[in-house]
Write a protein that holds these residues in place. Structure first.
Motif, PDB file in Angstrom:
ATOM      1  N   TYR A 182       2.806   2.192  -2.256  1.00 21.46           N
ATOM      2  CA  TYR A 182       2.957   2.669  -3.630  1.00 21.46           C
ATOM      3  C   TYR A 182       1.614   3.044  -4.219  1.00 21.46           C
ATOM      4  O   TYR A 182       0.694   2.223  -4.227  1.00 21.46           O
ATOM      5  CB  TYR A 182       3.629   1.572  -4.479  1.00 21.46           C
ATOM      6  CG  TYR A 182       4.934   1.113  -3.854  1.00 21.46           C
ATOM      7  CD1 TYR A 182       6.115   1.804  -4.116  1.00 21.46           C
ATOM      8  CD2 TYR A 182       4.964   0.053  -2.951  1.00 21.46           C
ATOM      9  CE1 TYR A 182       7.308   1.419  -3.501  1.00 21.46           C
ATOM     10  CE2 TYR A 182       6.143  -0.337  -2.345  1.00 21.46           C
ATOM     11  CZ  TYR A 182       7.311   0.346  -2.622  1.00 21.46           C
ATOM     12  OH  TYR A 182       8.474  -0.013  -2.018  1.00 21.46           O
ATOM     13  N   SER A 183       1.493   4.270  -4.700  1.00 21.39           N
ATOM     14  CA  SER A 183       0.207   4.651  -5.284  1.00 21.39           C
ATOM     15  C   SER A 183       0.238   4.438  -6.793  1.00 21.39           C
ATOM     16  O   SER A 183       1.113   4.922  -7.494  1.00 21.39           O
ATOM     17  CB  SER A 183      -0.134   6.105  -4.942  1.00 21.39           C
ATOM     18  OG  SER A 183       0.975   6.930  -5.176  1.00 21.39           O
ATOM     19  N   THR A 236       0.817  -1.219   0.000  1.00 23.17           N
ATOM     20  CA  THR A 236       0.000   0.000   0.000  1.00 23.17           C
ATOM     21  C   THR A 236       0.850   1.268   0.000  1.00 23.17           C
ATOM     22  O   THR A 236       0.357   2.379  -0.134  1.00 23.17           O
ATOM     23  CB  THR A 236      -0.907   0.031   1.243  1.00 23.17           C
ATOM     24  OG1 THR A 236      -0.096  -0.290   2.380  1.00 23.17           O
ATOM     25  CG2 THR A 236      -2.038  -0.974   1.117  1.00 23.17           C
TER      26      THR A 236
END
Lengths: 329, 97, 248
Positions: free
Chosen positions: B88-89, B86
């Motif tokens: 890394y977008s 989570t």
């Protein structure tokens, strides 16, 4: 409810401990964190837990005897299997609890010796005799009913191994009370002799069941500390009232009557009023003068003594075989 | 009186609930030897179809981390958030990632 | 099922009575065993036997076709109508005597159920196949204890020898074949050599000898029992006898 403190006197405060550590410990417990075996804990907490958990374990083991008294006489194969499985469960629960106490640095042998020497207590309820088959129903319904009431909140007690043992125990016990009530239900709807048997059992087990919740709150000096430490979650009197409120309608539903002339629904309180428990009887039984206390201890002592050569043999055998294996390598 | 050396040693019991799961610690038993420990574990902890496999380990053989070292051992992992997916977008319309 | 040959019902009764009486005996230990763990083990074996008894007695009643169910058969027959072998009704004695009884019987029961699981009669085969897994464990458990006690301490060795000596005279009855067993295609005598081999292997591991041969005591299958069975039944059947017709 085998966890009632029956010492009736305030536990002695231990040697001085680092106030900062004590404060940190208290804060963790207040925050509903679990304490695990290797964590630092106040000596009084450790001792109180050993006493409570071992007392609980002893109660499970001694509690096998009154019901065990009817396994060979159970009225049909289904009831025989159920009763045997239930009493076996109690042995298992004793085992889980001894193991939980062992994590606090006491051995099972030490706890057993404390029980057999009369130093350790166990629940007063098991010092009454099981006279008829209906007593098996009454014990499941009333005694296990009372036990469950205390054990369910203990699944969240502060000491991890104790809480985990309670989770397992509560899961396994879910059928115990139901089978007891079912026995009573059958008897109450059976022949006149069976109904009489059922009422007689309720008459004899009612007061001892109320005593299972321990002395009244004002005579229970360690309650406050135990609640703060999350090793007790409701007071004796609160639980006793809850038990009466739940049980009286269950009795009425099958046409039985709790033996208490003072028993009456109190609309204003929203609870049943009930008569004073015979506390002289309670304290006498706590001190070892229960009607069949001697028989119970005699049976446990006999099992322990008669089994000594078996335990010894297995130990010697293990040593012998380990040595032989080593020699062969 | 009791003599600790005469007591059967304590064993920790681990049960595999069903195929595909790891063994999980469930409790302990006393037993004189490993074979007996397996039998006692079976008779104590799998009475309700709780498992398909058992491990028993002498309790004395377990080495545990020191609770006093917990902060040093475990807290450094708290700020390694880049180990979690989570961190890394990725835009929603990019699939299968 | 009313026209089924009576010998099949008799076969089911023998199987059911063996399991029932052994289960009853083992349940006497509950709460009194040498260690909590052993208490749990013995109760597990007892529960397995009681479960098997319910199945086989239920089948016996069904084949007989007179409306008797397992409970009726268990709780309303007298000594002469019980068809269990003499071995299972022997008193528990000390733990070694109980182990000796279990050891001799479980190996027989395992071999018997294995044969029965192959039976042409699907009803018997189904019960035996399921129970076979249970009694395999009983045989292992009992054998392990024979070895521990036999090759343990001096006292345990003496007690194990005495226990085996008490039980040994009832072993031959297990393999005594007759026309009733033949009805099910069972050849019990054929199980003997496999049983002997198993028993001898365990005794060797336990550093024990076979007990001296005694004259075999027979009769259980035809209702000629020991004095022990009457007392066992009077205890087991008490409620059903004292309150006829009551439901529990």
């Amino acid at each position: 409810m085998y966890t009632t403190d029956m010492t009736g006197k305030k536990t002695a405060q231990p040697v001085a401990e680092d106030p900062a550590r004590v404060a940190a410990f208290e804060a963790r417990v207040a925050n509903d964190e679990f304490i695990e075996p290797k964590d630092w804990m106040p000596e009084a907490y450790r001792r109180t837990l050993i006493r409570q958990i071992s007392q609980h374990a002893h109660s499970e083991i001694v509690g096998m005897l009154p019901e065990g008294n009817w396994i060979t006489r159970a009225p049909n194969l289904r009831r025989k299997a159920i009763l045997l499985a239930k009493v076996q469960d109690e042995g298992g629960h004793g085992l889980y609890l001894y193991a939980a106490a062992e994590t606090l640095g006491v051995s099972r042998d030490e706890m057993t010796e404390a029980l057999l020497s009369g130093k350790a207590k166990y629940s007063t309820i098991f010092n009454y005799p099981t006279l008829t088959w209906a007593d098996i129903g009454a014990i499941g319904w009333l005694v296990d009913g009372a036990a469950i009431m205390n054990q369910v909140p203990l699944q969240r007690t502060s000491y991890g191994p104790y809480a985990r043992a309670m989770v397992r125990i509560c899961k396994e016990e879910s059928f115990h009370q139901r089978q007891g009530y079912e026995i009573m239900m059958h008897l109450a709807q059976g022949t006149p002799e069976q109904k009489r048997m059922a009422q007689d059992a309720l008459d004899r087990w009612w007061q001892p069941s109320l005593m299972m919740f321990g002395p009244p709150d004002d005579k229970s000096p360690n309650t406050e500390q135990s609640m703060r430490w999350r090793i007790k979650r409701e007071t004796n009197d609160e639980l006793r009232q809850k038990f009466v409120d739940i049980t009286v309608p269950q009795a009425e539903a099958i046409g039985l009557k709790a033996p208490d002339p003072a028993l009456k629904w109190n609309e204003a309180r929203g609870h049943y009023d009930f008569g004073e428990v015979d506390w002289d009887e309670f304290w006498a039984v706590v001190k070892g003068d229960g009607p069949v206390a001697k028989e119970r201890m005699q049976a446990r002592r006999k099992a322990w003594d008669d089994g000594a050569w078996v335990r010894e043999a297995a130990r010697v055998h293990a040593v012998k075989r380990a040595a032989a294996k080593l020699a062969a390598e | 009186m009791s003599d600790a050396s005469k007591e059967w040693p304590l064993w920790e019991v681990f049960v595999r609930g069903k195929g595909g799961l790891s063994h999980r610690h469930v409790g302990s038993v006393h037993a004189a030897d490993a074979k007996m420990a397996v039998e006692h574990a079976r008779d104590t902890y799998t009475r309700r179809m709780e498992g398909v496999s058992l491990w028993v380990v002498p309790s004395a053989q377990i080495t545990a981390s020191d609770p006093g070292d917990a902060a040093a051992l475990f807290e450094p992992a708290e700020d390694k958030i880049y180990r979690h997916p989570t961190f890394y977008s990725i835009p929603d319309h990019i699939k299968h990632i | 099922m009313a026209d089924a040959p009576p010998p099949l019902a008799a076969c089911a009764l023998r199987l059911g009575d063996d399991a029932l009486i052994l289960g009853q005996r083992l349940s006497e230990w509950c709460g009194h065993a040498p260690a909590i763990e052993i208490d749990l083990s013995l109760a597990n074996v007892a529960l397995d036997q009681i479960g098997q008894a319910a199945h086989f007695l239920g089948l016996a009643g069904e084949i007989e076709g007179k409306g008797r169910d397992a409970d009726k058969l268990a709780f309303h027959r007298d000594v002469m109508d019980f068809a269990n072998c003499l071995l299972v009704e022997q008193p528990n004695g000390d733990f070694a005597q109980t182990v000796a009884r279990q050891f001799l019987f479980s190996h027989y029961q395992e071999l018997l159920y294995a044969a029965l699981a192959e039976s042409k009669d699907a009803r018997f085969a189904a019960i035996a196949a399921k129970a076979l897994k249970e009694v395999k464990y009983h045989a292992t458990l009992a054998s392990d204890w024979v070895v521990r006690l036999g090759d343990g301490a001096e006292e345990s060795r003496a007690r194990m020898i005495a226990g085996l000596d008490w039980m040994w005279r009832f072993a031959d009855e297990l393999f005594a074949a007759d026309e009733i067993d033949a009805a099910l295609g069972l050849d019990k005598a054929a199980l003997r050599s496999a049983w002997d081999a198993r028993i001898d292997a365990v005794l060797a591991d336990a550093t024990l000898e076979r007990p001296a041969a005694h004259r075999p005591v027979l009769g259980g299958r035809t209702g000629r029992h020991s004095e022990h069975l009457g007392h066992l039944l009077s205890e087991m059947q008490f409620l059903q006898r004292a309150y006829p017709g009551a439901a529990w």
